[in-house]
Design an enzyme around this catalytic site. Structure first.
Site, PDB file in Angstrom:
ATOM      1  N   GLN A 156       0.760  -1.157  -0.016  1.00 45.06           N
ATOM      2  CA  GLN A 156      -0.136   0.101   0.197  1.00 45.06           C
ATOM      3  C   GLN A 156       0.990   1.372   0.056  1.00 45.06           C
ATOM      4  O   GLN A 156       0.421   2.117  -0.656  1.00 45.06           O
ATOM      5  CB  GLN A 156      -0.866  -0.014   1.181  1.00 45.06           C
ATOM      6  CG  GLN A 156      -1.822   1.170   1.104  1.00 45.06           C
ATOM      7  CD  GLN A 156      -2.629   1.200   2.501  1.00 45.06           C
ATOM      8  OE1 GLN A 156      -3.657   0.600   2.555  1.00 45.06           O
ATOM      9  NE2 GLN A 156      -2.271   1.793   3.557  1.00 45.06           N
ATOM     10  N   GLU A 198      -3.386   9.091  -1.679  1.00 40.90           N
ATOM     11  CA  GLU A 198      -2.812   9.945  -0.961  1.00 40.90           C
ATOM     12  C   GLU A 198      -1.565  10.873  -1.466  1.00 40.90           C
ATOM     13  O   GLU A 198      -0.846  11.401  -0.808  1.00 40.90           O
ATOM     14  CB  GLU A 198      -1.947   9.186   0.372  1.00 40.90           C
ATOM     15  CG  GLU A 198      -3.050   8.367   1.173  1.00 40.90           C
ATOM     16  CD  GLU A 198      -2.670   7.703   2.270  1.00 40.90           C
ATOM     17  OE1 GLU A 198      -1.375   7.941   2.706  1.00 40.90           O
ATOM     18  OE2 GLU A 198      -3.375   7.184   2.939  1.00 40.90           O
ATOM     19  N   ASP A 305      -1.363  -0.990  12.624  1.00 36.49           N
ATOM     20  CA  ASP A 305      -2.432  -0.309  12.281  1.00 36.49           C
ATOM     21  C   ASP A 305      -3.786  -0.995  12.368  1.00 36.49           C
ATOM     22  O   ASP A 305      -4.504  -0.971  13.402  1.00 36.49           O
ATOM     23  CB  ASP A 305      -1.957   0.293  11.017  1.00 36.49           C
ATOM     24  CG  ASP A 305      -3.351   0.933  10.272  1.00 36.49           C
ATOM     25  OD1 ASP A 305      -4.276   1.414  10.991  1.00 36.49           O
ATOM     26  OD2 ASP A 305      -3.062   1.421   9.113  1.00 36.49           O
ATOM     27  N   LYS A 328      -4.770   6.826  14.951  1.00 34.86           N
ATOM     28  CA  LYS A 328      -5.597   7.235  14.224  1.00 34.86           C
ATOM     29  C   LYS A 328      -6.855   7.513  14.990  1.00 34.86           C
ATOM     30  O   LYS A 328      -7.673   6.716  15.262  1.00 34.86           O
ATOM     31  CB  LYS A 328      -5.980   6.320  13.028  1.00 34.86           C
ATOM     32  CG  LYS A 328      -5.016   6.060  11.975  1.00 34.86           C
ATOM     33  CD  LYS A 328      -5.299   5.039  10.898  1.00 34.86           C
ATOM     34  CE  LYS A 328      -4.515   4.869   9.761  1.00 34.86           C
ATOM     35  NZ  LYS A 328      -4.811   3.580   8.898  1.00 34.86           N
ATOM     36  N   ARG A 357      -5.736   9.444   7.251  1.00 39.23           N
ATOM     37  CA  ARG A 357      -6.232   8.458   6.616  1.00 39.23           C
ATOM     38  C   ARG A 357      -6.220   8.741   5.214  1.00 39.23           C
ATOM     39  O   ARG A 357      -5.691   9.848   4.791  1.00 39.23           O
ATOM     40  CB  ARG A 357      -7.830   8.573   6.984  1.00 39.23           C
ATOM     41  CG  ARG A 357      -8.319   8.297   8.541  1.00 39.23           C
ATOM     42  CD  ARG A 357      -7.583   6.889   9.210  1.00 39.23           C
ATOM     43  NE  ARG A 357      -7.844   5.856   8.400  1.00 39.23           N
ATOM     44  CZ  ARG A 357      -8.387   4.828   8.998  1.00 39.23           C
ATOM     45  NH1 ARG A 357      -9.088   5.035  10.021  1.00 39.23           N
ATOM     46  NH2 ARG A 357      -8.718   3.634   8.351  1.00 39.23           N
ATOM     47  N   SER A 358      -6.820   7.876   4.508  1.00 36.62           N
ATOM     48  CA  SER A 358      -6.628   7.852   2.740  1.00 36.62           C
ATOM     49  C   SER A 358      -7.489   8.999   2.474  1.00 36.62           C
ATOM     50  O   SER A 358      -7.242   9.825   1.403  1.00 36.62           O
ATOM     51  CB  SER A 358      -6.818   6.751   2.166  1.00 36.62           C
ATOM     52  OG  SER A 358      -7.836   6.047   2.590  1.00 36.62           O
TER      53      SER A 358
END
Ligand code: PGA
Ligand code: ZN
Length: 420
Positions: A156, A198, A305, A328, A357-358
């Protein structure tokens, strides 16, 4: 002491053009407004199954304008723990699905912003109190992949950590050079094809390993020494690859057992200057995660995560599965619960990284959490798109305001300089 006079919700739009939730909190003495604070909920794409649940934006906004407003009015805005406890109590569900984690996190952060505004201090200062603070070390994405690039590559995030940088500003200067060099290399090969969610380059690569070699090349093209000035951080986001007990690498048309993935990653650690690996195994593959941390945890930061979803209880139960925690706030719903997770990480001897976050916006609150809480690292995506740059630029403002009062930038200490 300023009290909450009013709480308003508003439907706004995020960096993917999707609706999200903004909260505005107005505080005052008596009925006279004194200050206001605002915050916007972000949204993930590769979410962990244990994350708090967000509601559709219109429903979340309605909750803010009705039940949350009624529950918070007249509370002291300085008492973040009481505000968050009230939100948690009114929600009353383990996964926050009644009020919505998006409604809760926007309100929780907006209260913090309003309190800082009422006190006429920057938000980071509200969290730091009289403690001295440092700027966090950025993890900055160069190529985006996985769920943020329609699975074009399986991994990712391919990121850089400027481990030799002496300041936040210098880390950004170097990252700008690396980002530009990486783009130039793709353009030269006719592979430049825009950016992923992102802001990292769209990953037009033939394997999951090719970007690692390209990244080392880009660091060198930028005139920096790979591993010494700038090193590599990866988010494998392996939960996304895990089906039927195997890890599926669609780009390479093969699937791996946990031990084959383990061997592949160890090979990468030997060949490339990698200093951080996030979610190298799936959220439900704790045994593989633990085995990997046992084997490689002394050489590399291993970040949970999806594995921890910012839940203090999961960190307490981790038994050495990772050695770092991603924080997060919207994974858990409130500022106070995010802080509890940081405290659990510290008690376990784990490092922490505050993360965006994305799906993001112009909201920069998380930069202040990272600085104010003394979290050593910050991950907010790439070096393009203003929902990302807003956060890097906020870090620059804070670094400038701190001046000589800042503690030393922790990059060299956290990521020991070693030749690749
Ligand atoms: P997400 O991804 O915001 O799409 O969940 C970010 C990450 O995995 O760190
Ligand atoms: Zn992740």
């Amino acid at each position: 002491m300023a009290k909450i006079i009013d709480v308003k919700g508003r439907r706004v739009w995020d960096s993917r053009g999707r609706p999200t939730v903004e909260a505005e909190v107005i505080v005052g003495r008596g009925a006279t407004p004194l200050a206001a604070g605002r915050a916007i909920a972000p949204a993930g794409a590769s979410t962990g199954s244990g994350e708090a649940r967000s509601l559709e934006a219109t429903a979340a906004v309605k909750n803010i304008n009705t039940v949350i407003r009624d529950a918070l009015r007249a509370l002291s805005v300085a008492d973040q723990a009481a505000i968050d406890a009230r939100l948690i109590g009114v929600d009353g569900t383990p996964d926050k699905h009644r009020l919505g984690a998006n409604a809760m996190v926007a309100v929780s952060l907006a209260c913090a912003q309003a309190d800082a505004a009422a006190q006429k201090i920057p938000l980071w200062k509200k969290f730091a109190g009289n403690r001295r603070v440092a700027l966090p070390v950025p993890q900055i994405q160069i190529y985006g992949g996985g769920a943020h690039a329609r699975g074009r590559v399986d991994v990712q995030d391919y990121m850089v950590i400027c481990n030799g940088a002496g300041s936040f500003a210098e880390a950004l200067e170097w990252t700008a050079q690396i980002y530009a060099a990486a783009g130039a290399r793709l353009a030269k090969r006719g592979l430049l094809a825009g950016v992923a969610d992102e802001g990292g380059y769209w990953p037009a690569f033939k394997s999951n390993e090719e970007p690692l070699a390209e990244l080392v090349g880009a660091i060198a093209d930028a005139g920096l020494e790979p591993g010494v000035d700038a090193a590599i951080a990866l988010d494998i986001a392996a939960t996304q690859l895990y089906r039927g007990g195997r890890y599926h690498l669609a780009l390479e048309n093969r699937s791996l057992t946990g031990s084959e993935l383990h061997a592949m990653l160890v090979g990468w650690l030997e060949r490339y200057p990698i200093v951080s690996l996030e979610d190298p195994f799936a959220e439900h593959d704790a045994a593989a995660m633990r085995a990997f941390t046992q084997a490689a945890g002394d050489r590399v930061q291993i970040v949970g995560d999806d594995f921890f979803v910012t839940a203090a209880a999961r960190v307490k139960d981790a038994e050495g599965a990772c050695n770092a925690v991603l924080l997060k706030p919207n994974q858990v719903g409130t500022v106070t619960e995010t802080l509890a997770c940081l405290e659990a990480a510290r008690a376990a001897g784990y490092r922490a990284i505050v993360s965006a976050r994305s799906g993001e916006t112009e909201d920069v609150s998380i930069v202040h959490l990272a600085v104010g809480w003394g979290v050593g690292q910050l991950k907010v995506g790439s070096f393009a798109r203003s929902e990302r740059m807003a956060k890097w630029n906020e870090g620059l403002r804070i670094e400038e305001a701190l001046g000589a009062r800042a503690l030393p930038f922790p990059a060299r200490k956290l990521f020991k300089i070693s030749s690749a």
